[in-house]
Scaffold this motif. Structure first.
Motif, PDB file in Angstrom:
ATOM      1  N   LEU A   1      10.375 -35.845  28.245  1.00  0.00           N
ATOM      2  CA  LEU A   1      11.565 -34.994  28.304  1.00  0.00           C
ATOM      3  C   LEU A   1      12.716 -35.639  27.547  1.00  0.00           C
ATOM      4  CD1 LEU A   1      13.114 -32.545  29.377  1.00  0.00           C
ATOM      5  CD2 LEU A   1      13.568 -33.879  31.440  1.00  0.00           C
ATOM      6  N   ARG A   2      12.883 -36.936  27.705  1.00  0.00           N
ATOM      7  CA  ARG A   2      13.962 -37.635  26.999  1.00  0.00           C
ATOM      8  C   ARG A   2      13.752 -37.584  25.493  1.00  0.00           C
ATOM      9  NH1 ARG A   2      15.322 -43.938  28.120  1.00  0.00           N
ATOM     10  NH2 ARG A   2      16.561 -44.276  26.255  1.00  0.00           N
ATOM     11  N   ALA A   3      12.487 -37.673  25.048  1.00  0.00           N
ATOM     12  CA  ALA A   3      12.206 -37.591  23.612  1.00  0.00           C
ATOM     13  C   ALA A   3      12.515 -36.194  23.071  1.00  0.00           C
ATOM     14  CB  ALA A   3      10.747 -37.953  23.344  1.00  0.00           C
ATOM     15  N   VAL A   4      12.155 -35.165  23.827  1.00  0.00           N
ATOM     16  CA  VAL A   4      12.437 -33.788  23.390  1.00  0.00           C
ATOM     17  C   VAL A   4      13.942 -33.557  23.311  1.00  0.00           C
ATOM     18  CG1 VAL A   4      12.251 -31.368  24.092  1.00  0.00           C
ATOM     19  CG2 VAL A   4      10.259 -32.848  24.201  1.00  0.00           C
ATOM     20  N   LEU A   5      14.678 -33.995  24.323  1.00  0.00           N
ATOM     21  CA  LEU A   5      16.124 -33.804  24.311  1.00  0.00           C
ATOM     22  C   LEU A   5      16.804 -34.601  23.198  1.00  0.00           C
ATOM     23  CD1 LEU A   5      16.874 -33.806  28.132  1.00  0.00           C
ATOM     24  CD2 LEU A   5      16.858 -31.861  26.566  1.00  0.00           C
ATOM     25  N   ALA A   6      16.312 -35.807  22.937  1.00  0.00           N
ATOM     26  CA  ALA A   6      16.881 -36.602  21.840  1.00  0.00           C
ATOM     27  C   ALA A   6      16.580 -35.954  20.491  1.00  0.00           C
ATOM     28  CB  ALA A   6      16.341 -38.024  21.878  1.00  0.00           C
ATOM     29  N   GLY A   7      15.373 -35.400  20.352  1.00  0.00           N
ATOM     30  CA  GLY A   7      15.031 -34.697  19.108  1.00  0.00           C
ATOM     31  C   GLY A   7      15.893 -33.466  18.900  1.00  0.00           C
ATOM     32  N   PHE A   8      16.102 -32.699  19.978  1.00  0.00           N
ATOM     33  CA  PHE A   8      16.974 -31.526  19.880  1.00  0.00           C
ATOM     34  C   PHE A   8      18.399 -31.946  19.519  1.00  0.00           C
ATOM     35  CE2 PHE A   8      20.114 -28.758  21.888  1.00  0.00           C
ATOM     36  CZ  PHE A   8      19.849 -27.571  21.217  1.00  0.00           C
ATOM     37  N   GLY A   9      18.910 -32.977  20.186  1.00  0.00           N
ATOM     38  CA  GLY A   9      20.261 -33.449  19.895  1.00  0.00           C
ATOM     39  C   GLY A   9      20.403 -33.940  18.460  1.00  0.00           C
ATOM     40  N   LEU A  10      19.367 -34.597  17.963  1.00  0.00           N
ATOM     41  CA  LEU A  10      19.398 -35.084  16.583  1.00  0.00           C
ATOM     42  C   LEU A  10      19.494 -33.921  15.603  1.00  0.00           C
ATOM     43  CD1 LEU A  10      19.040 -37.261  14.389  1.00  0.00           C
ATOM     44  CD2 LEU A  10      16.587 -37.017  14.706  1.00  0.00           C
ATOM     45  N   VAL A  11      18.620 -32.945  15.753  1.00  0.00           N
ATOM     46  CA  VAL A  11      18.605 -31.802  14.824  1.00  0.00           C
ATOM     47  C   VAL A  11      19.894 -30.996  14.938  1.00  0.00           C
ATOM     48  CG1 VAL A  11      17.440 -29.620  14.305  1.00  0.00           C
ATOM     49  CG2 VAL A  11      16.099 -31.679  14.750  1.00  0.00           C
ATOM     50  N   PHE A  12      20.296 -30.689  16.177  1.00  0.00           N
ATOM     51  CA  PHE A  12      21.498 -29.874  16.367  1.00  0.00           C
ATOM     52  C   PHE A  12      22.736 -30.567  15.812  1.00  0.00           C
ATOM     53  CE2 PHE A  12      25.255 -28.715  18.785  1.00  0.00           C
ATOM     54  CZ  PHE A  12      25.292 -27.353  18.558  1.00  0.00           C
ATOM     55  N   CYS A  13      22.952 -31.830  16.187  1.00  0.00           N
ATOM     56  CA  CYS A  13      24.156 -32.535  15.744  1.00  0.00           C
ATOM     57  C   CYS A  13      24.165 -32.760  14.237  1.00  0.00           C
ATOM     58  CB  CYS A  13      24.303 -33.856  16.488  1.00  0.00           C
ATOM     59  SG  CYS A  13      24.738 -33.656  18.221  1.00  0.00           S
ATOM     60  N   LEU A  14      22.998 -33.026  13.668  1.00  0.00           N
ATOM     61  CA  LEU A  14      22.934 -33.224  12.220  1.00  0.00           C
ATOM     62  C   LEU A  14      23.277 -31.941  11.475  1.00  0.00           C
ATOM     63  CD1 LEU A  14      22.215 -35.285  10.022  1.00  0.00           C
ATOM     64  CD2 LEU A  14      19.884 -34.427  10.116  1.00  0.00           C
ATOM     65  N   LEU A  15      22.662 -30.823  11.866  1.00  0.00           N
ATOM     66  CA  LEU A  15      22.940 -29.545  11.194  1.00  0.00           C
ATOM     67  C   LEU A  15      24.369 -29.072  11.447  1.00  0.00           C
ATOM     68  CD1 LEU A  15      19.586 -27.644  11.773  1.00  0.00           C
ATOM     69  CD2 LEU A  15      20.371 -28.811   9.707  1.00  0.00           C
ATOM     70  N   ALA A  16      24.846 -29.217  12.677  1.00  0.00           N
ATOM     71  CA  ALA A  16      26.212 -28.789  12.985  1.00  0.00           C
ATOM     72  C   ALA A  16      27.238 -29.658  12.251  1.00  0.00           C
ATOM     73  CB  ALA A  16      26.448 -28.840  14.491  1.00  0.00           C
ATOM     74  N   GLY A  17      26.984 -30.958  12.193  1.00  0.00           N
ATOM     75  CA  GLY A  17      27.909 -31.843  11.494  1.00  0.00           C
ATOM     76  C   GLY A  17      27.968 -31.565  10.004  1.00  0.00           C
ATOM     77  N   LEU A  18      26.804 -31.378   9.394  1.00  0.00           N
ATOM     78  CA  LEU A  18      26.784 -31.063   7.962  1.00  0.00           C
ATOM     79  C   LEU A  18      27.376 -29.683   7.691  1.00  0.00           C
ATOM     80  CD1 LEU A  18      23.305 -32.513   6.954  1.00  0.00           C
ATOM     81  CD2 LEU A  18      25.571 -33.486   6.507  1.00  0.00           C
ATOM     82  N   GLY A  19      27.096 -28.732   8.582  1.00  0.00           N
ATOM     83  CA  GLY A  19      27.679 -27.397   8.428  1.00  0.00           C
ATOM     84  C   GLY A  19      29.184 -27.413   8.571  1.00  0.00           C
ATOM     85  N   TRP A  20      29.675 -28.217   9.516  1.00  0.00           N
ATOM     86  CA  TRP A  20      31.118 -28.317   9.714  1.00  0.00           C
ATOM     87  C   TRP A  20      31.785 -28.928   8.481  1.00  0.00           C
ATOM     88  CZ3 TRP A  20      33.921 -26.797  14.032  1.00  0.00           C
ATOM     89  CH2 TRP A  20      35.259 -27.146  14.025  1.00  0.00           C
ATOM     90  N   LEU A  21      31.163 -29.967   7.923  1.00  0.00           N
ATOM     91  CA  LEU A  21      31.753 -30.618   6.749  1.00  0.00           C
ATOM     92  C   LEU A  21      31.655 -29.750   5.497  1.00  0.00           C
ATOM     93  CD1 LEU A  21      30.572 -34.299   7.279  1.00  0.00           C
ATOM     94  CD2 LEU A  21      32.835 -33.342   7.699  1.00  0.00           C
ATOM     95  N   ALA A  22      30.736 -28.788   5.487  1.00  0.00           N
ATOM     96  CA  ALA A  22      30.585 -27.916   4.321  1.00  0.00           C
ATOM     97  C   ALA A  22      31.725 -26.914   4.211  1.00  0.00           C
ATOM     98  CB  ALA A  22      29.254 -27.188   4.385  1.00  0.00           C
ATOM     99  N   VAL A  23      32.370 -26.585   5.305  1.00  0.00           N
ATOM    100  CA  VAL A  23      33.494 -25.647   5.285  1.00  0.00           C
ATOM    101  C   VAL A  23      34.744 -26.418   4.886  1.00  0.00           C
ATOM    102  CG1 VAL A  23      34.863 -24.040   6.642  1.00  0.00           C
ATOM    103  CG2 VAL A  23      32.400 -24.266   7.077  1.00  0.00           C
ATOM    104  N   ALA A  24      35.405 -25.948   3.842  1.00  0.00           N
ATOM    105  CA  ALA A  24      36.499 -26.723   3.239  1.00  0.00           C
ATOM    106  C   ALA A  24      37.775 -26.720   4.059  1.00  0.00           C
ATOM    107  CB  ALA A  24      36.788 -26.188   1.840  1.00  0.00           C
ATOM    108  N   ASP A  25      38.077 -25.643   4.772  1.00  0.00           N
ATOM    109  CA  ASP A  25      39.389 -25.556   5.411  1.00  0.00           C
ATOM    110  C   ASP A  25      39.404 -26.020   6.870  1.00  0.00           C
ATOM    111  OD1 ASP A  25      37.805 -23.472   6.170  1.00  0.00           O
ATOM    112  OD2 ASP A  25      39.405 -21.973   6.196  1.00  0.00           O
ATOM    113  N   LEU A  26      38.367 -26.728   7.307  1.00  0.00           N
ATOM    114  CA  LEU A  26      38.310 -27.268   8.665  1.00  0.00           C
ATOM    115  C   LEU A  26      38.597 -28.771   8.632  1.00  0.00           C
ATOM    116  CD1 LEU A  26      35.102 -25.517  10.061  1.00  0.00           C
ATOM    117  CD2 LEU A  26      37.481 -24.951  10.549  1.00  0.00           C
TER     118      LEU A  26
END
Length: 96
Positions: free
Chosen positions: A39-64
């Motif tokens: 369970l800890r591995a699944v949650l860490a994997g989800f957190g890795l994918v979500f935070c990586l995509l959300a962080g890159l998506g956030w940085l891709a928007v110029a006015d934020l």
């Protein structure tokens, strides 16, 4: 008490580690507690994918502002480290 000189096997973990005492053992026929490494591995994997995509998506928007994106990327690194630790423990033979 001396520790073994060899790496622990699955059987060692199944028998129980030295000096381990479960105060609830045998009460109501309860099984010994086990670690939830999968369970800890699944949650860490989800957190890795979500935070990586959300962080890159956030940085891709110029006015934020950039600091939330950086925080998300730092959390992705923390999730990656946790995932490595859990997978090493599972490869070592710990149950869960």
């Amino acid at each position: 008490m001396s520790e073994p000189d060899r790496p622990r096997s699955r059987e060692d973990y199944a028998r129980g580690l030295p000096d381990h005492h479960d105060p609830t053992a045998g009460i109501g026929g309860a099984r010994p507690a086990r670690s939830a490494l999968t369970l800890r591995a699944v949650l860490a994997g989800f957190g890795l994918v979500f935070c990586l995509l959300a962080g890159l998506g956030w940085l891709a928007v110029a006015d934020l502002p950039t600091w939330p994106g950086i925080v998300l990327l730092v959390l992705a690194v923390v999730a990656a480290v946790d995932l490595v630790v859990v997978l090493r423990r599972k490869a070592r033979g710990e149950p869960g």
